[in-house]
Design a protein around this motif. Structure first.
Motif, PDB file in Angstrom:
ATOM      1  N   LYS A 113    -142.175  89.811   2.366  1.00  0.00           N
ATOM      2  CA  LYS A 113    -142.602  88.503   2.866  1.00  0.00           C
ATOM      3  C   LYS A 113    -143.058  88.588   4.326  1.00  0.00           C
ATOM      4  CE  LYS A 113    -140.845  83.755   3.187  1.00  0.00           C
ATOM      5  NZ  LYS A 113    -139.655  82.902   2.991  1.00  0.00           N
ATOM      6  N   LYS A 114    -142.358  89.400   5.125  1.00  0.00           N
ATOM      7  CA  LYS A 114    -142.709  89.547   6.545  1.00  0.00           C
ATOM      8  C   LYS A 114    -144.046  90.261   6.709  1.00  0.00           C
ATOM      9  CE  LYS A 114    -137.957  89.598   8.279  1.00  0.00           C
ATOM     10  NZ  LYS A 114    -136.880  90.433   8.883  1.00  0.00           N
ATOM     11  N   GLU A 115    -144.318  91.206   5.801  1.00  0.00           N
ATOM     12  CA  GLU A 115    -145.555  91.982   5.911  1.00  0.00           C
ATOM     13  C   GLU A 115    -146.755  91.285   5.284  1.00  0.00           C
ATOM     14  OE1 GLU A 115    -145.328  96.177   4.889  1.00  0.00           O
ATOM     15  OE2 GLU A 115    -143.136  96.002   4.837  1.00  0.00           O
ATOM     16  N   ALA A 116    -146.505  90.352   4.384  1.00  0.00           N
ATOM     17  CA  ALA A 116    -147.586  89.691   3.658  1.00  0.00           C
ATOM     18  C   ALA A 116    -148.589  89.052   4.613  1.00  0.00           C
ATOM     19  CB  ALA A 116    -147.020  88.638   2.716  1.00  0.00           C
ATOM     20  N   GLY A 117    -149.856  89.245   4.323  1.00  0.00           N
ATOM     21  CA  GLY A 117    -150.908  88.657   5.147  1.00  0.00           C
ATOM     22  C   GLY A 117    -151.477  89.597   6.182  1.00  0.00           C
ATOM     23  N   LEU A 118    -150.724  90.657   6.527  1.00  0.00           N
ATOM     24  CA  LEU A 118    -151.228  91.628   7.494  1.00  0.00           C
ATOM     25  C   LEU A 118    -152.371  92.425   6.865  1.00  0.00           C
ATOM     26  CD1 LEU A 118    -147.848  92.981   8.936  1.00  0.00           C
ATOM     27  CD2 LEU A 118    -149.369  91.253   9.951  1.00  0.00           C
ATOM     28  N   ASN A 119    -153.321  92.839   7.692  1.00  0.00           N
ATOM     29  CA  ASN A 119    -154.495  93.556   7.186  1.00  0.00           C
ATOM     30  C   ASN A 119    -154.130  94.838   6.449  1.00  0.00           C
ATOM     31  OD1 ASN A 119    -156.255  91.634   8.146  1.00  0.00           O
ATOM     32  ND2 ASN A 119    -156.524  92.653  10.128  1.00  0.00           N
ATOM     33  N   ALA A 120    -153.094  95.508   6.935  1.00  0.00           N
ATOM     34  CA  ALA A 120    -152.722  96.802   6.351  1.00  0.00           C
ATOM     35  C   ALA A 120    -151.794  96.670   5.147  1.00  0.00           C
ATOM     36  CB  ALA A 120    -152.057  97.678   7.416  1.00  0.00           C
ATOM     37  N   PHE A 121    -151.375  95.436   4.846  1.00  0.00           N
ATOM     38  CA  PHE A 121    -150.384  95.244   3.775  1.00  0.00           C
ATOM     39  C   PHE A 121    -151.036  95.338   2.397  1.00  0.00           C
ATOM     40  CE2 PHE A 121    -148.123  92.237   0.892  1.00  0.00           C
ATOM     41  CZ  PHE A 121    -146.952  92.969   0.763  1.00  0.00           C
ATOM     42  N   THR A 122    -150.450  96.137   1.532  1.00  0.00           N
ATOM     43  CA  THR A 122    -150.878  96.223   0.134  1.00  0.00           C
ATOM     44  C   THR A 122    -149.634  96.194  -0.749  1.00  0.00           C
ATOM     45  OG1 THR A 122    -150.829  98.646   0.139  1.00  0.00           O
ATOM     46  CG2 THR A 122    -152.938  97.571   0.651  1.00  0.00           C
ATOM     47  N   LEU A 123    -149.782  95.666  -1.939  1.00  0.00           N
ATOM     48  CA  LEU A 123    -148.639  95.592  -2.862  1.00  0.00           C
ATOM     49  C   LEU A 123    -149.147  95.655  -4.300  1.00  0.00           C
ATOM     50  CD1 LEU A 123    -145.580  95.197  -3.257  1.00  0.00           C
ATOM     51  CD2 LEU A 123    -145.982  92.719  -3.248  1.00  0.00           C
ATOM     52  N   SER A 124    -148.673  96.646  -5.023  1.00  0.00           N
ATOM     53  CA  SER A 124    -149.031  96.784  -6.437  1.00  0.00           C
ATOM     54  C   SER A 124    -147.921  96.181  -7.293  1.00  0.00           C
ATOM     55  CB  SER A 124    -149.202  98.256  -6.798  1.00  0.00           C
ATOM     56  OG  SER A 124    -147.956  98.933  -6.710  1.00  0.00           O
ATOM     57  N   PRO A 125    -148.217  95.813  -8.538  1.00  0.00           N
ATOM     58  CA  PRO A 125    -147.172  95.306  -9.429  1.00  0.00           C
ATOM     59  C   PRO A 125    -146.013  96.288  -9.587  1.00  0.00           C
ATOM     60  CG  PRO A 125    -149.321  94.861 -10.367  1.00  0.00           C
ATOM     61  CD  PRO A 125    -149.549  95.731  -9.174  1.00  0.00           C
ATOM     62  N   GLN A 126    -146.333  97.580  -9.725  1.00  0.00           N
ATOM     63  CA  GLN A 126    -145.299  98.588  -9.916  1.00  0.00           C
ATOM     64  C   GLN A 126    -144.376  98.685  -8.701  1.00  0.00           C
ATOM     65  OE1 GLN A 126    -145.287 100.185 -13.079  1.00  0.00           O
ATOM     66  NE2 GLN A 126    -143.176 100.472 -12.383  1.00  0.00           N
ATOM     67  N   LYS A 127    -144.956  98.612  -7.507  1.00  0.00           N
ATOM     68  CA  LYS A 127    -144.152  98.677  -6.279  1.00  0.00           C
ATOM     69  C   LYS A 127    -143.246  97.458  -6.172  1.00  0.00           C
ATOM     70  CE  LYS A 127    -144.546  99.341  -1.261  1.00  0.00           C
ATOM     71  NZ  LYS A 127    -145.489  99.468  -0.117  1.00  0.00           N
ATOM     72  N   TRP A 128    -143.761  96.290  -6.509  1.00  0.00           N
ATOM     73  CA  TRP A 128    -142.980  95.050  -6.488  1.00  0.00           C
ATOM     74  C   TRP A 128    -141.807  95.129  -7.468  1.00  0.00           C
ATOM     75  CZ3 TRP A 128    -141.704  90.678  -4.179  1.00  0.00           C
ATOM     76  CH2 TRP A 128    -141.194  89.614  -4.925  1.00  0.00           C
ATOM     77  N   ILE A 129    -142.072  95.628  -8.662  1.00  0.00           N
ATOM     78  CA  ILE A 129    -141.034  95.743  -9.695  1.00  0.00           C
ATOM     79  C   ILE A 129    -139.959  96.738  -9.284  1.00  0.00           C
ATOM     80  CG2 ILE A 129    -140.577  96.442 -12.084  1.00  0.00           C
ATOM     81  CD1 ILE A 129    -143.566  95.589 -12.640  1.00  0.00           C
ATOM     82  N   ASN A 130    -140.375  97.922  -8.850  1.00  0.00           N
ATOM     83  CA  ASN A 130    -139.422  98.987  -8.508  1.00  0.00           C
ATOM     84  C   ASN A 130    -138.573  98.649  -7.289  1.00  0.00           C
ATOM     85  OD1 ASN A 130    -140.390 100.502 -10.641  1.00  0.00           O
ATOM     86  ND2 ASN A 130    -141.809 101.694  -9.387  1.00  0.00           N
ATOM     87  N   THR A 131    -139.153  97.965  -6.310  1.00  0.00           N
ATOM     88  CA  THR A 131    -138.448  97.687  -5.060  1.00  0.00           C
ATOM     89  C   THR A 131    -137.490  96.506  -5.171  1.00  0.00           C
ATOM     90  OG1 THR A 131    -140.378  98.508  -3.834  1.00  0.00           O
ATOM     91  CG2 THR A 131    -138.740  97.258  -2.578  1.00  0.00           C
ATOM     92  N   THR A 132    -137.910  95.454  -5.893  1.00  0.00           N
ATOM     93  CA  THR A 132    -137.096  94.222  -5.936  1.00  0.00           C
ATOM     94  C   THR A 132    -136.354  94.017  -7.250  1.00  0.00           C
ATOM     95  OG1 THR A 132    -138.919  92.867  -6.805  1.00  0.00           O
ATOM     96  CG2 THR A 132    -138.756  93.107  -4.390  1.00  0.00           C
ATOM     97  N   ALA A 133    -136.549  94.915  -8.235  1.00  0.00           N
ATOM     98  CA  ALA A 133    -135.963  94.758  -9.581  1.00  0.00           C
ATOM     99  C   ALA A 133    -136.468  93.473 -10.242  1.00  0.00           C
ATOM    100  CB  ALA A 133    -134.443  94.764  -9.526  1.00  0.00           C
ATOM    101  N   ALA A 134    -137.730  93.166 -10.004  1.00  0.00           N
ATOM    102  CA  ALA A 134    -138.333  91.949 -10.553  1.00  0.00           C
ATOM    103  C   ALA A 134    -138.487  92.037 -12.067  1.00  0.00           C
ATOM    104  CB  ALA A 134    -139.700  91.712  -9.901  1.00  0.00           C
TER     105      ALA A 134
END
Length: 268
Positions: free
Chosen positions: A72-93
């Motif tokens: 959430k803190k990084e969201a919106g920054l130019n360098a920020f990227t997030l894939s579905p797999q990264k979201w799932i693995n990191t947060t247990a979504a």
């Protein structure tokens, strides 16, 4: 697995733990030939991250809130990227899943999928919600028809058990037993449909199955009631002729009531 077509775009739907998950990959194809990039752009959005985090907090007891806060803190920054797999693995979504293979791609719970669709296009969201609801209504109709068919089958077993105890003398040949069952089934067919099973097959050689497979919901309801009543009439010792007359009268009366009820519902 099911599919709906939304504005010429085929969208896959799968069931996971009795929840509907809709293909984000298919939805993204409405906007671009590169669905992975579209999903990635959506996920790097701060509003998206906040929505996903709230959804997971509501429905996922194993969700990792600290890791979510980091994204959430990084969201919106130019360098920020997030894939579905990264979201799932990191947060247990659990709201988003990734599947590999022929029917693979990124899928999301319908709540999240509709949110993604609205980001793609408000018009597309309205159409996909409409098609999804239509699919669910069709499923409910099919469930209702299947339930009526199963009820008819259950009553048929009650009916045939009664015949076995009341109409079959000792030491009948298998052919004689079969003949009695066929006669009893045809009593119901004649009382309700006005024809025997054999007569119907001869009149409709191009149709598969039997006469009851082509019955309406109202006819199946009536047939189910008649099977139960015929079992009672057999216990009471009524002759086949007496039962046929009674059952025909009952069929006429019940079908009139059922058709009248259906007509009133259609007028509402």
């Amino acid at each position: 697995m099911e599919k709906i077509t939304v504005q010429n775009t085929s969208v896959m739907i799968i069931s996971i733990n009795k929840n509907d998950y809709i293909s984000l990959t298919d939805i993204a194809k409405y906007k671009s030939d590169d669905p992975t990039a579209v999903i990635g752009n959506w996920m790097r959005n701060r509003n998206t991250i906040e929505y996903l985090g709230i959804w997971e907090s509501l429905y996922n007891p194993n969700f990792k809130p600290l890791e979510f806060e980091g994204f959430k803190k990084e969201a919106g920054l130019n360098a920020f990227t997030l894939s579905p797999q990264k979201w799932i693995n990191t947060t247990a979504a659990i709201g988003i899943i990734s599947k590999s293979g022929r029917y693979g791609g990124t899928f999301a719970h319908k709540d999240i999928a509709f949110k993604f669709a609205s980001w793609i296009s408000v018009e597309f969201e309205l159409y996909i919600v409409k098609e999804f609801q239509r699919l669910k209504e069709e499923e409910q109709k099919q469930i209702g028809w299947t339930a009526k068919r199963e009820l008819s089958k259950i009553n048929y077993h009650i009916h045939t058990d009664t015949i076995k105890h009341n109409l079959i003398p000792i030491e009948l040949t298998p052919q004689q037993v079969s003949f009695i069952y066929a006669n009893e089934a045809d009593i119901l067919n004649v009382a309700l449909f006005g024809t025997t099973a054999k007569q119907w097959r001869e009149a409709n050689p191009e149709l598969k199955g039997n006469i009851r497979d082509y019955a309406t919901i109202n006819e199946l309801i009536c047939l189910s009631n008649m099977e139960s009543l015929n079992a009672v009439f057999i216990d009471e010792g009524l002759t086949q002729r007496e039962r046929l007359i009674k059952l025909n009268q009952i069929a006429i009366q019940q079908m009139k009531i059922l058709e009248a009820v259906e007509s009133r519902l259609l007028l509402k």
